[in-house]
Design an enzyme around this catalytic site. Sequence first.
Site, PDB file in Angstrom:
ATOM      1  N   ARG A  76       0.822  -1.210   0.000  1.00 39.96           N
ATOM      2  CA  ARG A  76       0.000   0.000   0.000  1.00 39.96           C
ATOM      3  C   ARG A  76       0.858   1.263   0.000  1.00 39.96           C
ATOM      4  NH1 ARG A  76      -2.319  -3.669  -1.292  1.00 39.96           N
ATOM      5  NH2 ARG A  76      -4.255  -4.568  -0.509  1.00 39.96           N
ATOM      6  N   SER A 117     -11.577  -1.079   2.647  1.00 39.68           N
ATOM      7  CA  SER A 117     -10.918  -1.488   3.889  1.00 39.68           C
ATOM      8  C   SER A 117     -10.385  -0.247   4.604  1.00 39.68           C
ATOM      9  CB  SER A 117      -9.757  -2.443   3.597  1.00 39.68           C
ATOM     10  OG  SER A 117     -10.227  -3.636   3.015  1.00 39.68           O
ATOM     11  N   GLU A 146      -5.851   2.942   6.183  1.00 37.89           N
ATOM     12  CA  GLU A 146      -5.478   2.818   4.779  1.00 37.89           C
ATOM     13  C   GLU A 146      -6.108   3.950   3.971  1.00 37.89           C
ATOM     14  OE1 GLU A 146      -6.656  -0.438   1.396  1.00 37.89           O
ATOM     15  OE2 GLU A 146      -5.617  -1.199   3.161  1.00 37.89           O
TER      16      GLU A 146
END
Length: 301
Positions: A174, A224, A294
């Site tokens: 990420r 998420s 995130e």
Amino acid sequence: MTDLRSIFAGCTAKPLLADEPMSKHTSFHIGGPADLLAAPSSEEELSALLTKAAAAGVPVTVVGNGSNLLVRDKGIRGLVIKLGNPMGSIAVEGNTVTFGSGVSLAMASKKAASLGLSGMEFAVGIPGTIGGAVYMNAGAYDGEMSKVVRSVRVMDMHGRVEELPAAQLDFSYRHTALMGSGKLVTTVTVELVPADEQAIAAKMADFSERRTSKQPLELPSAGSMFKRPPGYFAGTLIEQTGLKGYTVGGAQVSQKHAGFVVNIGGATAADVLQLIADVQAKVQAAHGVHLEPEVLVLGEE
């Protein structure tokens, strides 16, 4: 606002939307107004916007389809550039496909499948654009953008363009070197592998079914909420802490998948941020694990 609009009056990127609610441009359906929002359809239009903004000292914020984004309740000052559907070119050359940064991941995945090219199946159900996916190295089901990207074209905040090979993007979980660089993705070239179209379709159908059955797609969310902590799964930790259904205002830890925060109606960014802080504190106390969001948070509180 008239003064700000006049700065960009000569730009061909239309429309220029003043005081545009960002709740219309995020999958969370949350966010205060952007002073001015533009959606360019080409590198030339994007460059003109950035050049004028730089000359006038106007702050610029760039977003994609807003699927991994939380905009605070007072909105975003200056110019918001949305790299979405208008930046949607697709060019095919052998096993490589070059997508405009505004092409949705779902469309990119389906285009690759239609060409009998494998590698993008993991992306079929991920919301958002391919440009945003590269920026944060999005992934699912053991696939991620780092495995398929060959190169990207990027533009700096003064409208200058360069091409970067994948090796210069510093891909990790990420994360890429693009984050915080001030460089915007304009096109993405992926290198794929020929495969049986039926096998590709079967894999995509499996991923889609798994996503639909396990994720709260029926409610607005930003996907998420937390990164996967090393050695754990965020959703499992949250569920084990007894936080499924935990609610702050209109924001709730999904009762279907604890790794998601959903908007059950009228949620504000303040609700979501308080819920995030509560979940972090409770999981830290129960398991000694820090959960890192995130989702990108932008704008004024």
